[in-house]
Design an enzyme around this catalytic site. Structure first.
Site, PDB file in Angstrom:
ATOM      1  NE  ARG A  94      -6.828 -32.423  88.703  1.00 39.65           N
ATOM      2  CZ  ARG A  94      -7.945 -33.134  88.508  1.00 39.65           C
ATOM      3  NH1 ARG A  94      -7.939 -34.238  87.757  1.00 39.65           N
ATOM      4  NH2 ARG A  94      -9.078 -32.752  89.073  1.00 39.65           N
ATOM      5  CG  ASN A  98     -14.055 -27.504  93.949  1.00 40.68           C
ATOM      6  OD1 ASN A  98     -13.429 -28.558  94.065  1.00 40.68           O
ATOM      7  ND2 ASN A  98     -14.680 -27.188  92.834  1.00 40.68           N
ATOM      8  CE  LYS A  99      -8.156 -26.506  90.816  1.00 44.60           C
ATOM      9  NZ  LYS A  99      -6.777 -26.352  91.363  1.00 44.60           N
ATOM     10  CD  GLN A 147      -6.851 -27.980  86.963  1.00 42.95           C
ATOM     11  OE1 GLN A 147      -7.201 -26.959  86.362  1.00 42.95           O
ATOM     12  NE2 GLN A 147      -6.217 -27.937  88.121  1.00 42.95           N
ATOM     13  CB  ALA A 207      -9.677 -34.298  97.113  1.00 44.69           C
ATOM     14  NE  ARG A 256      -2.053 -29.487  95.216  1.00 38.84           N
ATOM     15  CZ  ARG A 256      -2.950 -29.594  94.229  1.00 38.84           C
ATOM     16  NH1 ARG A 256      -2.937 -30.640  93.428  1.00 38.84           N
ATOM     17  NH2 ARG A 256      -3.860 -28.650  94.032  1.00 38.84           N
ATOM     18  CG  ASP A 291      -9.663 -29.894  96.301  1.00 36.23           C
ATOM     19  OD1 ASP A 291      -8.701 -30.653  96.117  1.00 36.23           O
ATOM     20  OD2 ASP A 291     -10.341 -29.436  95.365  1.00 36.23           O
TER      21      ASP A 291
END
Length: 351
Positions: free
Chosen positions: A51, A250-251, A199, A53, A94, A240
């Site tokens: 994982r 992003n996350k 994460q 990007a 993804r 990302d």
């Protein structure tokens, strides 16, 4: 004095297989998983074994090189047809991470003029290795630029894992910590645990501790209190997908931190390579946001923590508006101000 920093590798090419650091096993065990088919590569991306990007783009490139090796006896037209099918297949793994599509397109373009399958196989392997090597150099450059934003002793907050194991090496948001360590600049990381997959708690803390870098883990809910009481000097995150006006996916939880940074008047930086930019999209409203399985929220390490049948909304990413971003740190330097104009200018110079 320069310190040599030991950083774990996320993806390695073995010639007839790919070795990926299985990030679902961290921090309890360090296991490398061998992938020998494109189906295994797809599953490894979907299951978050690999994982981040840039790392997703790298493993996808190697996956296409690997898949090409089983098409040796085909005619060139049939080879191209199957290769394009493999490209489209990997693209479904993804949808938000633009590096995936960037790497796939680059691999596809690398064999447009080939006349033999043997030539295609050689070019694809070389291109995948080049993508990995370039990413390491890019991440180091991002780290060098990012380090100019901080000073020795700074406390810096981050979310998710935009580190070495999410890239070829060094990472994006974590790159200044590694470069700082090499140069004797001490930066202290505060890592949000990053629910629901943790994460930050599992991966960021693990890799920074491996490198001997100070890191303090906090729950996501603690971010505001930590900024208020722990003298957090700045926030830095990965990305990302960054679109033409600077809006950044992003996350999930990243936008929360950007809003907090504005309230507390501290810098909020995004660190990402140019390959993460998608200038075909004008604003963040055009970004497709991946939604993941409800069990990531209703279960923790396989144990049910919410009533069975609970309705869940589980987006993997959010989009931070450009006006909340202090600067976007790339391998070419730091973008500030009018993001639409500056991003367009940057891509004109690099095209």
């Amino acid at each position: 004095m320069i310190t040599v920093v030991t950083i774990p590798r996320s993806v390695s090419w073995k010639g007839d297989a790919i070795a990926v650091l299985n990030q679902t096993k961290l921090p309890h065990s360090t296991e490398y998983k061998t992938l020998t088919t494109i189906e295994e590569v797809w599953k490894s991306i979907v299951m978050l074994e690999v994982r981040g990007a840039p790392a997703i783009g790298i493993v996808a490139a190697f996956g296409l090189a690997l898949a090409s090796k089983k098409y040796t006896t085909l005619h060139i037209e049939e080879f191209q047809k199957k290769f394009n099918r493999d490209c489209n297949y990997l693209g479904t793994s993804r949808p938000t991470a633009v590096n995936l599509f960037w790497a796939i397109d680059r691999m596809r373009e690398s064999i447009q003029e080939i006349t033999t399958i043997k030539e295609a196989q050689k070019i694809l392997e070389e291109e995948a290795l080049r993508i990995q090597q370039e990413d390491e150099a890019v991440c180091r450059s991002i780290g060098e630029h990012a380090l100019t934003c901080f000073k020795d002793g700074d406390n810096i907050l981050t979310i998710c894992n935009a580190g070495s194991i999410a890239t070829a090496r060094y990472g994006t948001a974590l790159a200044p910590f590694y470069i700082g360590k090499e140069k004797g600049v001490h930066l202290h990381a505060y890592a949000c645990e990053t629910r629901p997959v943790l994460q930050g708690g599992r991966l960021t803390t693990w890799e920074l501790k491996q490198a001997g870098i100070d890191v303090t883990l906090i729950t996501d809910n603690t971010a505001a209190h930590a900024i208020q009481t722990k003298e957090i000097n700045a926030i830095i995150v990965g990305a990302d997908r960054i679109v033409a006006n600077g809006d950044t996916a992003n996350k999930i939880g990243t936008m929360n931190l950007a809003i907090l940074a504005k309230y507390f008047d501290i810098p909020f930086y995004v660190a990402a390579p140019l390959s993460t930019f998608d200038i075909t999209k004008q604003t963040g409203a055009e970004i497709v946001i991946e939604e993941r399985d409800e069990t990531e929220v209703t279960k923790i390490f396989g144990k049910q923590v919410a009533p069975v049948g609970t309705t869940v909304y589980n987006p993997a990413f959010d989009v931070t508006p450009n006006e909340l971003i202090t600067g976007i740190i790339t391998e070419q330097g730091i973008i500030r101000g009018d993001y639409k104009r500056e991003i367009a200018s940057l891509f004109e110079k690099t095209s």
